[in-house]
Design an enzyme around this catalytic site. Structure first.
Site, PDB file in Angstrom:
ATOM      1  N   HIS A   1       0.610  -2.448   0.523  1.00 17.09           N
ATOM      2  CA  HIS A   1      -0.151  -3.107   1.453  1.00 17.09           C
ATOM      3  C   HIS A   1      -1.752  -2.419   1.095  1.00 17.09           C
ATOM      4  O   HIS A   1      -2.639  -3.091   1.111  1.00 17.09           O
ATOM      5  CB  HIS A   1      -0.119  -2.656   2.960  1.00 17.09           C
ATOM      6  CG  HIS A   1       1.011  -3.305   3.489  1.00 17.09           C
ATOM      7  ND1 HIS A   1       1.078  -4.137   4.612  1.00 17.09           N
ATOM      8  CD2 HIS A   1       2.476  -3.753   3.265  1.00 17.09           C
ATOM      9  CE1 HIS A   1       2.216  -4.991   4.909  1.00 17.09           C
ATOM     10  NE2 HIS A   1       3.103  -4.187   3.968  1.00 17.09           N
TER      11      HIS A   1
ATOM     12  N   ASP B   1      -3.490  -5.316   9.422  1.00 22.25           N
ATOM     13  CA  ASP B   1      -2.426  -6.258   9.224  1.00 22.25           C
ATOM     14  C   ASP B   1      -1.245  -6.023  10.443  1.00 22.25           C
ATOM     15  O   ASP B   1      -1.001  -6.581  11.434  1.00 22.25           O
ATOM     16  CB  ASP B   1      -1.647  -6.446   8.156  1.00 22.25           C
ATOM     17  CG  ASP B   1      -1.556  -4.887   7.261  1.00 22.25           C
ATOM     18  OD1 ASP B   1      -1.765  -3.699   8.182  1.00 22.25           O
ATOM     19  OD2 ASP B   1      -1.197  -5.010   6.238  1.00 22.25           O
TER      20      ASP B   1
END
Length: 457
Positions: free
Chosen positions: A18, A115
């Site tokens: 990520h 996220d």
């Protein structure tokens, strides 16, 4: 008159898979003059700071990961812990809320990208900051799963609901095997952080954000983006493919020497993800399948579950049989540079987003052996069944197991340019590769994203 530069904060889930795409996007935005505050655990910063191409505009902002009972004291990212402890790391991230409030008051961004932190939109909006849910998983994954969730709201969700695509889904070729549907239906019920189900993290975050976004482009994922906008009633922004920058480093001498011993396009390269491990039987079947192809191969794998080293996990007699043409390596490799080596002709991938981008812009033939998990299997279906740019290794419908024969069959089918399937996937891959490498494509998407963010603010 041009709009003034934006100040954007980034707060991705505590995982290398990520951090890296968030930083790739930060580089593209900084190149256009926007200021980025990248919030990240301090120890993790050292692992990615070499990827910061604009240090005068991208500032790493350290955050302390609170200790949670059951987590090792030095655990800052998913790389530090087994998968079973990921929910505890999610709890730790949730406990940064007060620290985040302090940081956001201090750095004063206009918009924040996130996220996993489903609580962030409400916090940001209380401070007058816009919130953008940017997901590193693909639009096809979210469209498939979110629609099923909405259609089955209020009743128990089973594997049978997931096998076939949801009503109105734009692609009937994308469906799940029974073992994949079973895994995803069970995972929906997993508590991922204190009192929060995994899928609620995304659903709540999306509902309370001003917009949601993905890495991708309409030329490939357009139908799923349109479908997702319809069912989510949210604007969906795309950042483009986020192609990796050309590496400044050169390939390690040992790999130059080894790969240089084989003819062009003959080597099979398998890289199964820096945090992915195979079960011992699947580790065996993969290696025996590579042996069976007769091609030279380089497999970069972690030791399978329950083993300390690659050496002790190898099939009996394997090392001696493949001496001189096969290497199994336990360690990080320069994937992008290996994919670009002229001797490498085929790439077997676990279907992680970053690996797929690197593979799609390479000239290697593609074989998909997706790791069990939401994004990986949908990526494999999209690329093998819808776009037909490669071949997925066949697995058992119920048990999800591949065999040495199925691995061998997939590799041989793409390496043989004399058969119809090999010719089709080569032609389709070449089209997608040319599309992604078009100089104007990425600029168009990043400029469009910047304009949409300006409009949000």
């Amino acid at each position: 008159m041009d709009a003034p530069p934006l100040h954007i904060a980034m707060y991705p889930w505590f995982a290398m898979g990520h951090f890296t795409p968030f930083l790739h996007l930060s580089n593209k935005l900084a190149k256009r003059g926007h200021k980025i505050s990248f919030i990240i655990p301090k120890r993790a910063q050292t692992k990615i700071q070499h990827l910061n191409l604009h240090p005068h505009l991208i500032t790493f902002v350290p955050i302390t990961v609170p200790h949670v009972e059951g987590l090792p004291h030095d655990a800052d990212t998913t790389a530090d812990i087994p998968f079973s402890l990921f929910p505890l790391l999610a709890t730790a991230m949730d406990r940064t809320e007060k620290h985040m409030e302090h940081l956001l008051r201090e750095i004063k961004p206009q918009i924040i990208f996130f996220d996993f932190s489903f609580w962030l939109p409400n916090l940001a909006q209380s401070l007058g900051i816009k919130c953008f849910q940017y997901l590193v998983i693909s639009p096809v994954t979210v469209a498939y799963l979110q629609s099923h969730e909405r259609q089955n709201e209020g009743r128990d969700f089973t594997e049978f609901d997931l096998i076939e695509p949801p009503s109105g889904f734009p692609d009937s070729s994308i469906k799940l095997y029974a073992h994949e549907a079973r895994f995803l239906a069970a995972f929906r019920k997993v508590e991922f952080g204190s009192g929060v189900l995994f899928h609620h993290r995304f659903a709540i975050g999306a509902k309370n954000s001003h917009a949601i976004g993905f890495k991708g482009c309409r030329e490939i994922e357009g139908p799923y983006v349109d479908y997702l906008e319809d069912i989510s009633e949210k604007p969906v922004f795309l950042s483009g493919p986020l192609l990796p920058e050309t590496p400044h480093s050169t390939l390690e001498e040992k790999w130059i020497e080894w790969l240089g011993g084989f003819k062009a396009g003959s080597v099979v390269f398998c890289e199964y993800g820096s945090e992915s491990t195979l079960q011992h039987n699947q580790f065996h079947e993969l290696l025996l399948g590579l042996e069976l192809t007769g091609f030279p191969f380089l497999a970069a794998l972690k030791p399978p579950n329950g083993f300390e080293s690659i050496e002790e996990a190898l099939p009996e007699g394997f090392k001696e049989r493949v001496q001189g043409r096969g290497v199994v390596y336990d360690g990080w490799v320069q994937q992008q540079l290996i994919l670009g080596h002229p001797s490498v002709g085929c790439f077997i991938t676990h279907c992680g987003s970053g690996s797929l981008t690197e593979s799609l812009i390479s000239e290697c033939q593609l074989v998909f052996l997706p790791r069990l998990g939401s994004d990986y299997v949908f990526n494999a279906r999209l690329l093998s069944r819808s776009l037909k740019v490669g071949v997925e290794v066949e697995k058992g419908e119920e048990d999800g197991l591949s065999t040495k024969e199925s691995v061998c069959k997939a590799v041989k089918s793409v390496m043989d340019d004399g058969n119809e399937l090999g010719q089709e996937v080569r032609a389709n891959h070449a089209k997608v590769r040319n599309l992604l490498l078009d100089d104007n494509l990425e600029s168009f998407y990043i400029d469009s994203l910047c304009n949409k963010l300006q409009a949000l603010i």
